[in-house]
Enzyme design. Sequence first.
Site, PDB file in Angstrom:
ATOM      1  N   ASP A 137       0.968  -1.263  -0.126  1.00  0.00           N
ATOM      2  CA  ASP A 137      -0.008  -0.038   0.014  1.00  0.00           C
ATOM      3  C   ASP A 137       0.814   1.459  -0.230  1.00  0.00           C
ATOM      4  OD1 ASP A 137       1.075   0.259   2.763  1.00  0.00           O
ATOM      5  OD2 ASP A 137      -1.152   0.211   3.488  1.00  0.00           O
ATOM      6  N   HIS A 138       0.201   2.340   0.180  1.00  0.00           N
ATOM      7  CA  HIS A 138       1.363   3.733   0.186  1.00  0.00           C
ATOM      8  C   HIS A 138       2.166   3.728   1.315  1.00  0.00           C
ATOM      9  CE1 HIS A 138      -2.378   3.951   2.708  1.00  0.00           C
ATOM     10  NE2 HIS A 138      -1.979   4.862   3.529  1.00  0.00           N
TER      11      HIS A 138
ATOM     12  N   CYS B  51       3.029  -3.412   3.893  1.00  0.00           N
ATOM     13  CA  CYS B  51       2.301  -2.300   4.336  1.00  0.00           C
ATOM     14  C   CYS B  51       2.937  -1.540   5.558  1.00  0.00           C
ATOM     15  CB  CYS B  51       0.731  -2.672   4.881  1.00  0.00           C
ATOM     16  SG  CYS B  51       0.420  -3.719   6.091  1.00  0.00           S
ATOM     17  N   GLY B  52       2.259  -1.009   6.426  1.00  0.00           N
ATOM     18  CA  GLY B  52       2.931  -0.240   7.343  1.00  0.00           C
ATOM     19  C   GLY B  52       3.411  -0.878   8.616  1.00  0.00           C
ATOM     20  N   THR B  53       2.650  -1.707   8.620  1.00  0.00           N
ATOM     21  CA  THR B  53       2.749  -2.770   9.908  1.00  0.00           C
ATOM     22  C   THR B  53       3.094  -4.279   9.450  1.00  0.00           C
ATOM     23  OG1 THR B  53       0.559  -3.407  10.281  1.00  0.00           O
ATOM     24  CG2 THR B  53       1.482  -1.510  11.755  1.00  0.00           C
ATOM     25  N   GLY B  54       2.525  -4.818   8.244  1.00  0.00           N
ATOM     26  CA  GLY B  54       2.489  -6.048   7.836  1.00  0.00           C
ATOM     27  C   GLY B  54       1.373  -6.651   8.556  1.00  0.00           C
TER      28      GLY B  54
ATOM     29  N   HIS C 139       8.116 -24.625   9.470  1.00  0.00           N
ATOM     30  CA  HIS C 139       7.282 -25.133  10.131  1.00  0.00           C
ATOM     31  C   HIS C 139       6.009 -24.861   9.459  1.00  0.00           C
ATOM     32  CE1 HIS C 139       9.494 -26.507  14.123  1.00  0.00           C
ATOM     33  NE2 HIS C 139      10.271 -26.751  13.099  1.00  0.00           N
TER      34      HIS C 139
ATOM     35  N   ARG D  74       5.687 -34.019   9.926  1.00  0.00           N
ATOM     36  CA  ARG D  74       4.727 -33.939  11.222  1.00  0.00           C
ATOM     37  C   ARG D  74       4.273 -32.366  10.788  1.00  0.00           C
ATOM     38  NH1 ARG D  74       9.546 -33.060  13.629  1.00  0.00           N
ATOM     39  NH2 ARG D  74       9.653 -31.171  14.944  1.00  0.00           N
ATOM     40  N   HIS D  75       5.108 -31.259  10.311  1.00  0.00           N
ATOM     41  CA  HIS D  75       4.477 -29.947  10.040  1.00  0.00           C
ATOM     42  C   HIS D  75       3.510 -30.044   8.865  1.00  0.00           C
ATOM     43  CE1 HIS D  75       7.491 -29.024  12.916  1.00  0.00           C
ATOM     44  NE2 HIS D  75       8.429 -29.621  12.214  1.00  0.00           N
TER      45      HIS D  75
END
Length: 143
Positions: free
Chosen positions: A8-9, A65-68, A98, A132-133
Amino acid sequence: MKIVIAADHAGFELKNALAEHMRSLGHEVEDLGTDSSQSVDYPDFARAVGERLTSGQAERGVLVCGTGLGMAMTANKMAGVRAASVSDTFSAKMCRAHNDANVLALGSRVVGLGLAKELVEAYLETDFDGERHARRVGLIEAP
Ligand code: RB5
């Protein structure tokens, strides 16, 4: 690897730098925008990347983005998309090993360019451990 990236911006400058970095590492990178600081809605870009993954047009996605956080929240609503919002190298590796994450979500207001490059490299270089994962990742998609 075929990688699709979008932002985003708040994330477009970091997105541009990461697209260039991944190309320099030999990856094929499709950039879905945005390409300016003009305000846009991050869910539109997260969905566009998710669609490239679910249609098989790309193997991995990177969202900025700003935070993810908003990018990851949106992408994770799409079946078959597993987005991890990370800001440390250990998590960037483990979300692959994992969780078989097919999207890396980064926050431009959280990490600088140097760390972001390291996170992308760790994410792209780490294989899924399977076994297992694989069962547990299958359970993520269970109805
Ligand atoms: C935009 O201001 C910001 O909300 C967005 O980039 C992102 O951080 C949302 O999760």
